[in-house]
Design a protein around this motif. Structure first.
Motif, mmCIF file in Angstrom:
data_model
loop_
_atom_site.group_PDB
_atom_site.id
_atom_site.type_symbol
_atom_site.label_atom_id
_atom_site.label_comp_id
_atom_site.label_asym_id
_atom_site.label_seq_id
_atom_site.Cartn_x
_atom_site.Cartn_y
_atom_site.Cartn_z
ATOM 1 N N ARG A 81 0.926 -1.240 0.170
ATOM 2 C CA ARG A 81 -0.182 -0.056 0.194
ATOM 3 C C ARG A 81 0.768 1.158 -0.100
ATOM 4 O O ARG A 81 1.894 1.261 0.577
ATOM 5 C CB ARG A 81 -0.990 -0.006 1.268
ATOM 6 C CG ARG A 81 -1.940 -1.265 1.233
ATOM 7 C CD ARG A 81 -3.078 -0.873 0.305
ATOM 8 N NE ARG A 81 -3.869 0.229 0.695
ATOM 9 C CZ ARG A 81 -4.870 0.064 1.644
ATOM 10 N NH1 ARG A 81 -5.149 -1.045 2.135
ATOM 11 N NH2 ARG A 81 -5.596 1.098 1.829
ATOM 12 N N ILE A 82 0.573 2.096 -1.098
ATOM 13 C CA ILE A 82 1.355 3.517 -1.118
ATOM 14 C C ILE A 82 0.501 4.548 -0.082
ATOM 15 O O ILE A 82 -0.738 4.693 -0.820
ATOM 16 C CB ILE A 82 1.579 4.024 -2.519
ATOM 17 C CG1 ILE A 82 2.383 3.019 -3.018
ATOM 18 C CG2 ILE A 82 2.061 5.256 -2.535
ATOM 19 C CD1 ILE A 82 2.693 3.356 -4.588
ATOM 20 N N VAL A 83 0.874 5.019 1.113
ATOM 21 C CA VAL A 83 0.160 5.843 1.890
ATOM 22 C C VAL A 83 0.668 7.255 2.293
ATOM 23 O O VAL A 83 2.066 7.013 2.581
ATOM 24 C CB VAL A 83 -0.175 4.970 3.200
ATOM 25 C CG1 VAL A 83 -1.202 5.718 4.082
ATOM 26 C CG2 VAL A 83 -0.970 3.530 2.863
ATOM 27 N N GLU A 84 0.172 8.009 2.209
ATOM 28 C CA GLU A 84 0.688 9.513 2.543
ATOM 29 C C GLU A 84 0.639 9.399 4.050
ATOM 30 O O GLU A 84 0.056 8.744 5.045
ATOM 31 C CB GLU A 84 -0.231 10.584 2.081
ATOM 32 C CG GLU A 84 -1.583 10.629 2.759
ATOM 33 C CD GLU A 84 -2.446 11.789 1.875
ATOM 34 O OE1 GLU A 84 -1.909 12.357 1.105
ATOM 35 O OE2 GLU A 84 -3.685 11.789 2.196
ATOM 36 N N VAL A 85 1.459 10.485 4.544
ATOM 37 C CA VAL A 85 1.655 10.713 5.944
ATOM 38 C C VAL A 85 0.225 11.152 6.781
ATOM 39 O O VAL A 85 -0.360 12.038 6.072
ATOM 40 C CB VAL A 85 2.795 11.602 6.343
ATOM 41 C CG1 VAL A 85 2.950 12.018 7.885
ATOM 42 C CG2 VAL A 85 4.154 11.386 5.789
ATOM 43 N N GLY A 86 -0.055 10.301 7.907
ATOM 44 C CA GLY A 86 -1.299 10.612 8.529
ATOM 45 C C GLY A 86 -2.605 9.799 7.747
ATOM 46 O O GLY A 86 -3.798 9.858 8.375
ATOM 47 N N GLY A 87 -2.103 8.913 6.709
ATOM 48 C CA GLY A 87 -3.069 8.115 6.231
ATOM 49 C C GLY A 87 -3.246 6.834 7.073
ATOM 50 O O GLY A 87 -2.205 6.599 7.902
ATOM 51 N N LYS A 88 -4.236 5.806 6.562
ATOM 52 C CA LYS A 88 -4.585 5.017 7.437
ATOM 53 C C LYS A 88 -4.801 3.655 6.612
ATOM 54 O O LYS A 88 -5.452 3.888 5.499
ATOM 55 C CB LYS A 88 -5.821 5.098 8.223
ATOM 56 C CG LYS A 88 -5.511 6.219 9.421
ATOM 57 C CD LYS A 88 -6.964 6.626 10.136
ATOM 58 C CE LYS A 88 -6.841 7.635 11.327
ATOM 59 N NZ LYS A 88 -7.806 7.869 11.972
ATOM 60 N N VAL A 89 -4.209 2.485 7.258
ATOM 61 C CA VAL A 89 -4.902 1.273 6.445
ATOM 62 C C VAL A 89 -5.574 0.390 7.396
ATOM 63 O O VAL A 89 -5.106 0.042 8.506
ATOM 64 C CB VAL A 89 -3.557 0.578 6.307
ATOM 65 C CG1 VAL A 89 -3.725 -1.063 5.832
ATOM 66 C CG2 VAL A 89 -2.401 1.473 5.185
ATOM 67 N N PRO A 90 -6.858 0.253 7.217
ATOM 68 C CA PRO A 90 -7.652 -0.402 8.270
ATOM 69 C C PRO A 90 -7.611 -1.837 8.035
ATOM 70 O O PRO A 90 -7.520 -2.428 6.992
ATOM 71 C CB PRO A 90 -9.186 0.035 7.797
ATOM 72 C CG PRO A 90 -8.861 0.128 6.389
ATOM 73 C CD PRO A 90 -7.671 0.801 6.041
#
Length: 314
Positions: free
Chosen positions: A142-151
């Motif tokens: 998963r490519i996720v920005e800072v502050g993003g979440k992976v549920p």
């Protein structure tokens, strides 16, 4: 039998990243003059680094802007196709001398390995929840920005808890919310006299429930059980938080479920357990009555969503 068990997921940060945030600086000499960055060579460098440091994820197309002027401290972004999504990579120029320069590559978002996330969550669950399933989605990366979440959803025996994996920085450092995983263990099973602690979805202990004793009756001239026996279960409830009333008992015998709604007019099962709302520290005791066909079976405790919380064999 021990009460319900829960295990804290530590608030300390944990790295789920695939590679370090600051990629190694590289030097390149651009021939032909013009004072612009060689976009193709930068793209090749990004691709080579990803192939070397993330061998399980082969990068796709790498695109870098053309006609970027060479200047000290100049930054621009390339985009790499990784695991079906786009990873932005920031390029920073330094030590510029004419057409010579060095550059540093820094991913603008975190590249998260969901397999590592699943392993980390599982390592923090209590032993009783070893059979729980953990689902963070179908994407392995998963490519996720800072502050993003992976549920991620933790499930066992009909109970579910969503744990958010929160990305703290582009280096892939994460923490989990909530910091405590609620009780996802299999329903507690024991004997009469054992206590069960009921937990809410936030992981807070809400209610202590004890079946202290049982009593059977074949009825009298006024009340006769339809199935063979009146089963009385003397129950003690103690509230650990306010507004506690959402539980249900059933008896199970021969594969059939019997609710606690048998009506007996005699004093054999006095006092009854009245349906009351308990606030923190308050307690209620009394008899629940079932009409059952046998003296052998089990009592089960459910919450308002019909999740089985505990079982007492008799």
């Amino acid at each position: 039998m021990a009460g319900g068990v829960m295990r804290a997921i530590a608030c300390s940060r944990w790295a789920a990243v695939l590679f370090a945030v600051a990629l190694a600086g590289c030097s390149v000499e651009v021939g032909g003059g013009g004072g612009t960055v060689d976009a193709e060579r930068i793209a090749s460098a990004v691709s080579a680094y990803l192939r070397e440091h993330v061998p399980d994820v082969q990068p796709g197309r790498i695109e870098c802007p053309k006609d970027v002027k060479i200047a000290e401290g100049k930054t621009f972004q390339c985009t790499a196709e990784v695991a079906g999504t786009k990873l932005p990579v920031t390029v920073t120029l330094s030590q510029v001398t004419g057409d010579d320069y060095t550059y540093k590559l820094t991913p603008a978002k975190a590249l998260i390995d969901t397999g590592k996330v699943v392993t980390e969550i599982r390592s923090r669950l209590p032993a009783q929840a070893a059979g729980a399933s953990i689902d963070c989605g179908t994407a392995l990366i998963r490519i996720v920005e800072v502050g993003g979440k992976v549920p991620c959803t933790v499930s066992l025996a009909g109970k579910r808890q969503v744990v958010q994996t929160v990305v703290d920085d582009v280096g892939g450092t994460v923490h989990f919310e909530p910091a405590t995983v609620w009780m996802v263990t299999a329903p507690s099973t024991g004997k009469i006299g054992d206590k069960v602690t009921v937990y809410g979805e936030s992981g807070d202990a809400q209610l202590e429930v004890t079946v202290t004793r049982l009593k059977f009756s074949t009825g009298d001239e006024f009340d006769q059980p339809e199935n063979g026996f009146f089963l009385g279960a003397y129950v003690t409830l103690r509230a650990l938080t306010d507004q506690q009333d959402l539980i249900e008992f059933t008896a199970v015998a021969g594969g059939t479920t019997y609710p606690s709604d048998a009506i007996v007019t005699s004093t054999t099962f006095d006092p009854p357990l009245d349906p009351v709302i308990l606030n923190q520290g308050e307690q209620a005791t009394g008899w629940l009555i079932f009409d059952v066909p046998t003296r052998h079976g089990q009592l089960t405790l459910h919450d308002a969503n019909n999740h089985q919380l505990g079982t007492w064999k008799y």
